[in-house]
Design a protein around this motif. Structure first.
Motif, PDB file in Angstrom:
ATOM      1  N   UNK A   1       0.700  -1.140  -0.181  1.00 47.21           N
ATOM      2  CA  UNK A   1      -0.096   0.158  -0.070  1.00 47.21           C
ATOM      3  C   UNK A   1       1.012   1.124   0.011  1.00 47.21           C
ATOM      4  N   UNK A   2       1.748   1.130   0.698  1.00 47.61           N
ATOM      5  CA  UNK A   2       2.681   2.335   0.865  1.00 47.61           C
ATOM      6  C   UNK A   2       3.639   2.609  -0.496  1.00 47.61           C
ATOM      7  N   UNK A   3       3.668   1.973  -1.060  1.00 47.71           N
ATOM      8  CA  UNK A   3       4.283   1.913  -2.396  1.00 47.71           C
ATOM      9  C   UNK A   3       3.371   2.556  -3.543  1.00 47.71           C
ATOM     10  N   UNK A   4       2.002   2.593  -3.126  1.00 50.26           N
ATOM     11  CA  UNK A   4       1.224   2.904  -4.541  1.00 50.26           C
ATOM     12  C   UNK A   4       0.999   4.706  -4.282  1.00 50.26           C
ATOM     13  N   UNK A   5       0.864   5.117  -5.307  1.00 53.88           N
ATOM     14  CA  UNK A   5       0.423   6.554  -5.293  1.00 53.88           C
ATOM     15  C   UNK A   5      -1.085   7.085  -4.784  1.00 53.88           C
ATOM     16  N   UNK A   6      -1.093   8.277  -4.156  1.00 51.47           N
ATOM     17  CA  UNK A   6      -2.597   8.830  -3.869  1.00 51.47           C
ATOM     18  C   UNK A   6      -3.539   8.654  -4.977  1.00 51.47           C
ATOM     19  N   UNK A   7      -4.712   8.179  -4.500  1.00 47.25           N
ATOM     20  CA  UNK A   7      -5.843   8.253  -5.451  1.00 47.25           C
ATOM     21  C   UNK A   7      -5.725   7.625  -6.832  1.00 47.25           C
ATOM     22  N   UNK A   8      -5.235   6.375  -6.650  1.00 43.84           N
ATOM     23  CA  UNK A   8      -4.710   5.627  -7.566  1.00 43.84           C
ATOM     24  C   UNK A   8      -5.595   4.319  -7.848  1.00 43.84           C
ATOM     25  N   UNK A   9      -6.233   3.891  -6.951  1.00 45.97           N
ATOM     26  CA  UNK A   9      -7.188   2.767  -6.919  1.00 45.97           C
ATOM     27  C   UNK A   9      -8.958   2.969  -6.669  1.00 45.97           C
ATOM     28  N   UNK A  10      -9.559   2.161  -7.293  1.00 52.00           N
ATOM     29  CA  UNK A  10     -10.991   2.024  -7.377  1.00 52.00           C
ATOM     30  C   UNK A  10     -11.421   1.258  -5.953  1.00 52.00           C
ATOM     31  N   UNK A  11     -10.734   0.259  -5.631  1.00 52.11           N
ATOM     32  CA  UNK A  11     -11.015  -0.590  -4.568  1.00 52.11           C
ATOM     33  C   UNK A  11      -9.966  -1.265  -3.874  1.00 52.11           C
ATOM     34  N   UNK A  12      -9.833  -1.453  -2.602  1.00 53.24           N
ATOM     35  CA  UNK A  12      -8.787  -1.996  -1.967  1.00 53.24           C
ATOM     36  C   UNK A  12      -9.773  -3.200  -1.273  1.00 53.24           C
ATOM     37  N   UNK A  13      -9.509  -4.343  -0.914  1.00 49.84           N
ATOM     38  CA  UNK A  13     -10.071  -5.335  -0.328  1.00 49.84           C
ATOM     39  C   UNK A  13      -9.055  -6.331   0.422  1.00 49.84           C
ATOM     40  N   UNK A  14      -9.481  -6.738   1.288  1.00 53.51           N
ATOM     41  CA  UNK A  14      -8.865  -7.748   2.497  1.00 53.51           C
ATOM     42  C   UNK A  14      -9.808  -8.737   2.940  1.00 53.51           C
ATOM     43  N   UNK A  15      -9.878  -9.872   2.447  1.00 58.14           N
ATOM     44  CA  UNK A  15     -10.675 -10.929   2.798  1.00 58.14           C
ATOM     45  C   UNK A  15     -10.086 -11.867   3.892  1.00 58.14           C
TER      46      UNK A  15
ATOM     47  N   UNK B   1      -3.670   3.799   5.017  1.00 58.28           N
ATOM     48  CA  UNK B   1      -3.190   3.829   3.736  1.00 58.28           C
ATOM     49  C   UNK B   1      -4.023   3.396   2.368  1.00 58.28           C
ATOM     50  N   UNK B   2      -5.022   2.677   3.004  1.00 60.37           N
ATOM     51  CA  UNK B   2      -5.925   2.553   1.761  1.00 60.37           C
ATOM     52  C   UNK B   2      -6.768   3.733   1.655  1.00 60.37           C
ATOM     53  N   UNK B   3      -7.310   4.409   2.575  1.00 59.07           N
ATOM     54  CA  UNK B   3      -7.844   5.806   2.175  1.00 59.07           C
ATOM     55  C   UNK B   3      -6.927   6.687   1.359  1.00 59.07           C
ATOM     56  N   UNK B   4      -5.791   6.707   1.647  1.00 57.52           N
ATOM     57  CA  UNK B   4      -4.989   7.553   0.735  1.00 57.52           C
ATOM     58  C   UNK B   4      -4.827   7.164  -0.479  1.00 57.52           C
ATOM     59  N   UNK B   5      -4.672   5.848  -0.924  1.00 53.99           N
ATOM     60  CA  UNK B   5      -4.472   5.421  -2.210  1.00 53.99           C
ATOM     61  C   UNK B   5      -5.759   5.313  -3.080  1.00 53.99           C
ATOM     62  N   UNK B   6      -6.992   5.580  -2.427  1.00 54.66           N
ATOM     63  CA  UNK B   6      -8.268   5.353  -2.942  1.00 54.66           C
ATOM     64  C   UNK B   6      -8.707   6.647  -3.868  1.00 54.66           C
ATOM     65  N   UNK B   7      -9.488   6.296  -5.016  1.00 59.00           N
ATOM     66  CA  UNK B   7     -10.047   7.536  -5.731  1.00 59.00           C
ATOM     67  C   UNK B   7     -11.075   8.119  -4.839  1.00 59.00           C
ATOM     68  N   UNK B   8     -11.509   9.349  -4.960  1.00 58.08           N
ATOM     69  CA  UNK B   8     -12.925   9.797  -4.384  1.00 58.08           C
ATOM     70  C   UNK B   8     -13.853   8.996  -4.553  1.00 58.08           C
ATOM     71  N   UNK B   9     -14.617   8.467  -3.755  1.00 56.24           N
ATOM     72  CA  UNK B   9     -15.869   7.351  -3.906  1.00 56.24           C
ATOM     73  C   UNK B   9     -15.222   5.926  -4.141  1.00 56.24           C
TER      74      UNK B   9
END
Length: 435
Positions: free
Chosen positions: A93-107, A124-132
Motif C-alpha cells: 500500500x505504501x508503495x502506491x500513489x495517492x488516488x490511484x485505486x478504485x477498490x482495496x479488499x482484504x478478505x 493507507x487505503x484511504x490515501x490510495x483510493x479515488x474519491x468514492x
C-alpha cells in the motif's frame, strides 16, 4: 508453519473455489458502480490467498492485482494466470500513489494482524483510493456465538475476533465518509419470518461479515452507490434473539389460549355431566315410577283378564243354558207334556188360593175367639182331640195378635169345607150367647 500447510488447511475448511466465488458475488451491488470511477477500474486484494476474488474481478472487467505472504497460496493464483506478488500488504500500500485505486479488499486478513497494523492499513487505503473508492474488509463474525466461541480458533493464525462495531468504527475514525456492515453467508431458510429454534440463535447469525467503507467524493460520484449502502444484509444476533423470543411469546399465548379453551370445555363438560347426571336421576325415578305403574297395570290387566275369562265362562254357561232350554223347548217331549204342565199350574194356583182363603178364615175365627172367651173354652176340648187343629189354631192366634184386623172375607170366597166350619162356629157362638 510448515510449507504448504496453510494452502492445505484452506482447501479443507474454506470451501471450494466455486463456492467462494459464488459467495463473493454478494458484493456486486458495491463493485458494479466502481466502473464509473476508472476505465478499467483498478483493484488491489491484500492477502489474496487462492485468488477467487481476483478471478471474479477480472471477469467483471477490473484490472486486479494481489499480494500475499504465503507462496503456497500464490501458486494457486499463478496456475490461473492471475496478477499476484509475494509481499507485505502494508508495504504494498505504501508503495502506491495517492488516488490511484478504485477498490482495496482484504478478505479474512484483519483477524491475522495486530490492531495497530489494522489502523495503518485503513489509513493507507484511504490515501490510495479515488474519491468514492471502496475499502472492503471481510472477517469471521463473532456475533455468531458458535463462530466466536469455537470455529474462529480453528485457524491457528487467527489472533482475535473483531466485532462489527469495532471494525466499522476503525474506518470511521480513519476518515472514511461512510460505511456499511454487510453480514454474509447465513442459511437462506432463516430469512423472513420462519420460526426459529434456540440452536438458530446460537449459530444462525451470519457467520461472516464485512465492513464496506467509502472515501468521500462529489455527490454525483457517490450517487450510484446509494442503493447498496441503504440495503439490509444478513442476520444479526439481536434479530434472531427477538424472533426466538417472539416465538416463545406466541407459543405461550397459544398455550394460554389452549388452556383457556380447555378450561371452558372442561366447565362445559362438567355442566353437561351434571345435567346428564340429573337427567339420569330423573330417568331413573321415571323408570322406577314406570316400573311401579307397569306392575299395577300388570295386576289390573291380570284382574281384567280373569274377569274377562269369568265373563267368557259365564257367557259360555249362559249360552249352554240357552242352548239346552232351546233344545228342551224344541223337543217333542216338551210339546207332549205341555197340557199336563198347564193343568198342574192351574192346580198349584188353586191350592195356593185355597190356602190363602183358609188362612184368612182361621185368622178371622181366631180373632172372634179372642173376643169371646166362652167360645174359646168350649172349643178347647175339641181342639185337644185333634192335634193338627191345635197347631193351626195356635198359629192363627199368634198371627192374629201380630197382624192388624182385616176385613172379613166374603162368604162367597170360601171353599165349601171352610164355609161349613165357619157356619159351625157361628152356630156355636149363638148358643153361647143364649146361655
Amino acid at each position: 508453519m510448515s510449507a504448504g500447510f496453510y494452502r492445505a488447511f484452506e482447501d479443507r475448511y474454506r470451501g471450494s473455489r466455486e463456492l467462494i466465488k459464488q459467495r463473493l458475488r454478494a458484493y456486486e451491488p458495491f463493485f458494479a458502480p466502481l466502473r464509473t470511477l476508472q476505465d478499467p477500474p483498478a483493484a488491489l486484494d491484500l492477502g489474496c490467498g487462492r485468488g477467487e476474488w481476483l478471478e471474479l474481478l477480472g471477469e467483471q472487467g477490473f484490472r486486479a492485482h494481489g499480494v500475499d505472504l504465503d507462496d503456497g497460496m500464490l501458486a494457486a493464483c499463478r496456475e490461473r494466470g492471475l496478477d499476484v506478488e509475494l509481499g507485505d500488504a502494508i508495504a504494498c500500500l505504501r508503495a502506491l500513489p495517492d488516488n490511484s485505486l478504485a477498490v482495496v479488499s482484504a478478505f479474512h486478513l484483519v483477524e491475522h494482524i495486530p490492531f495497530d497494523l489494522l489502523q495503518t492499513l485503513v489509513a493507507e487505503t484511504r490515501r490510495v483510493l479515488l474519491p468514492g473508492g471502496l475499502l472492503i474488509m471481510e472477517t469471521p463474525n463473532p456475533e455468531n456465538l458458535v463462530v466466536g466461541a469455537s470455529s474462529f480458533y480453528l485457524d491457528p493464525t487467527h489472533l482475535r475476533p473483531i466485532p462489527p462495531q469495532l471494525l466499522a468504527f476503525v474506518t470511521e475514525f480513519g476518515g472514511f465518509g461512510r460505511h456499511k456492515v454487510v453480514r454474509l453467508q447465513e442459511e437462506a431458510g432463516l430469512r423472513g419470518d420462519t420460526p426459529i429454534a434456540l440452536i438458530n440463535v446460537l449459530d444462525g447469525v451470519s457467520p461472516d461479515y464485512a465492513v464496506v467503507a467509502q472515501k468521500d467524493g462529489e455527490a454525483a460520484v457517490l450517487a450510484p452507490f446509494e442503493t447498496a449502502f441503504h440495503a439490509g444484509y444478513g442476520l444479526a444476533l439481536g434479530q434472531l434473539a427477538q424472533r426466538f423470543e417472539q416465538r416463545l411469546v406466541d407459543r405461550d399465548d397459544a398455550l394460554r389460549a389452549a388452556l383457556a379453551q380447555l378450561e371452558e370445555h372442561t366447565i362445559d363438560s362438567k355442566l353437561r355431566l351434571a345435567g346428564a347426571e340429573s337427567g339420569l336421576q330423573g330417568v331413573t325415578r321415571l323408570s322406577q315410577a314406570n316400573a311401579a305403574r307397569s306392575e299395577e297395570l300388570a295386576h289390573a290387566l291380570a284382574e281384567l283378564s280373569n274377569r274377562v275369562h269369568a265373563t267368557e265362562v259365564a257367557q259360555a254357561q249362559a249360552e249352554e243354558a240357552r242352548r239346552q232350554i232351546a233344545a228342551l223347548l224344541a223337543s217333542s217331549s216338551w210339546r207332549i207334556t205341555a197340557p199336563w204342565r198347564m193343568v198342574g199350574g192351574w192346580a198349584h194356583a188353586a191350592r195356593a188360593a185355597l190356602r190363602a182363603r183358609a188362612k184368612a178364615a182361621l185368622l178371622g175365627a181366631a180373632r172372634t175367639l179372642q173376643r169371646w172367651p166362652r167360645v174359646k173354652r168350649l172349643l178347647r176340648p175339641l181342639l185337644l182331640r185333634i192335634p193338627g187343629m191345635t197347631r193351626i189354631y195356635q198359629a192363627s192366634i199368634a198371627a192374629s195378635q201380630a197382624m192388624p184386623p182385616e176385613a172379613q172375607a166374603p162368604l162367597g170366597d170360601m171353599s165349601p169345607r171352610a164355609l161349613r166350619a165357619y157356619r159351625d162356629l157361628q152356630s156355636a157362638l149363638k148358643k153361647t150367647r143364649k146361655h
